[in-house]
Design an enzyme around this catalytic site. Structure first.
Site, PDB file in Angstrom:
ATOM      1  N   HIS A 199      -1.038  -1.261  -7.914  1.00 40.58           N
ATOM      2  CA  HIS A 199      -1.309  -2.521  -7.668  1.00 40.58           C
ATOM      3  C   HIS A 199      -1.983  -3.078  -6.615  1.00 40.58           C
ATOM      4  O   HIS A 199      -2.288  -4.294  -6.376  1.00 40.58           O
ATOM      5  CB  HIS A 199       0.131  -3.315  -7.741  1.00 40.58           C
ATOM      6  CG  HIS A 199       0.812  -3.048  -6.368  1.00 40.58           C
ATOM      7  ND1 HIS A 199       1.289  -1.614  -6.125  1.00 40.58           N
ATOM      8  CD2 HIS A 199       1.100  -3.708  -5.173  1.00 40.58           C
ATOM      9  CE1 HIS A 199       1.914  -1.750  -5.042  1.00 40.58           C
ATOM     10  NE2 HIS A 199       1.368  -2.855  -4.419  1.00 40.58           N
ATOM     11  N   HIS A 257      -4.743  -7.058  -3.087  1.00 38.81           N
ATOM     12  CA  HIS A 257      -3.393  -6.944  -3.796  1.00 38.81           C
ATOM     13  C   HIS A 257      -3.166  -7.645  -4.936  1.00 38.81           C
ATOM     14  O   HIS A 257      -3.669  -8.789  -5.186  1.00 38.81           O
ATOM     15  CB  HIS A 257      -2.464  -7.706  -2.613  1.00 38.81           C
ATOM     16  CG  HIS A 257      -0.940  -7.015  -3.040  1.00 38.81           C
ATOM     17  ND1 HIS A 257      -0.371  -7.686  -3.987  1.00 38.81           N
ATOM     18  CD2 HIS A 257      -0.225  -6.051  -2.167  1.00 38.81           C
ATOM     19  CE1 HIS A 257       0.794  -7.105  -3.775  1.00 38.81           C
ATOM     20  NE2 HIS A 257       0.866  -6.286  -2.977  1.00 38.81           N
TER      21      HIS A 257
END
Length: 152
Positions: free
Chosen positions: A61, A76
Site C-alpha cells: 500500500h 501512501h
C-alpha cells in the site's frame, strides 16, 4: 542547497491539502511536507512513481523512492489500507528497482478498502521535511504524472 524537487501526482484524481487528510500523522505533516490526491470513487487505478529514483521501500500500500539528491518521497495509497494486508494491491515492480517519474509501481482495486470504509486519499510527502515547505503546483483535478508540488 539541493535543487528544487518537483514531485508528480502518483494517481489521477483531486488534489487534497495534507491538512485535510483524515489521518493525524499526515495532516500534521509529522512525516514530511507534501500533498495528497483522492482518486475517483470506486475505479481501479494505477499508481506511478512521483519522482525518478531508487525504490528503497515497497509495501503493498505504500512505497518510498529516493531521488538523485537523496531525498525520500513516500507515496501512501489510502488511509489505514495497511490493514488490508495487500488485498486489492498488485505490485508491478520490486524493492531496489530504479524507476522513472510516471513509471507504474502498482495497480489498485479499491473495492476492499472502500468496503471496509477506508479513505483512498493518498498522501505524497518528502520525508523529514519541515511542515508547509511544499508548494502546490496543482489544484482541483490532476492527472497521474502531472506536477503536484515542488520543494526547495
Amino acid at each position: 542547497m539541493p535543487e528544487t524537487l518537483v514531485v508528480h501526482a502518483p494517481i489521477s484524481g483531486t488534489v487534497v491539502p495534507l491538512s485535510d487528510v483524515p489521518d493525524p500523522v499526515f495532516a500534521g505533516q509529522m512525516v514530511g511536507s507534501g500533498a495528497a490526491v483522492e482518486p475517483p470513487p470506486g475505479e481501479a487505478f494505477d499508481v506511478v512513481s512521483p519522482v525518478a529514483g531508487k525504490v528503497v521501500k515497497l509495501l503493498p500500500h505504500a512505497f518510498v523512492v529516493v531521488e538523485s539528491a537523496g531525498r525520500g518521497v513516500l507515496t501512501h495509497v489510502g488511509i489505514d489500507t495497511v490493514k488490508l494486508k495487500g488485498e486489492g494491491f498488485k505490485l508491478l515492480i520490486a524493492q531496489g528497482d530504479t524507476v522513472g517519474a510516471g513509471e507504474p509501481v502498482m495497480h489498485v482495486d479499491p473495492t476492499a478498502a472502500l468496503a471496509a470504509g477506508y479513505s483512498m486519499v493518498s498522501p505524497v510527502v518528502v520525508l523529514d521535511t519541515k511542515p508547509d515547505t511544499a508548494t502546490l503546483m496543482a489544484t482541483g483535478a490532476v492527472s497521474a504524472g502531472a506536477a503536484l508540488f515542488s520543494l526547495d
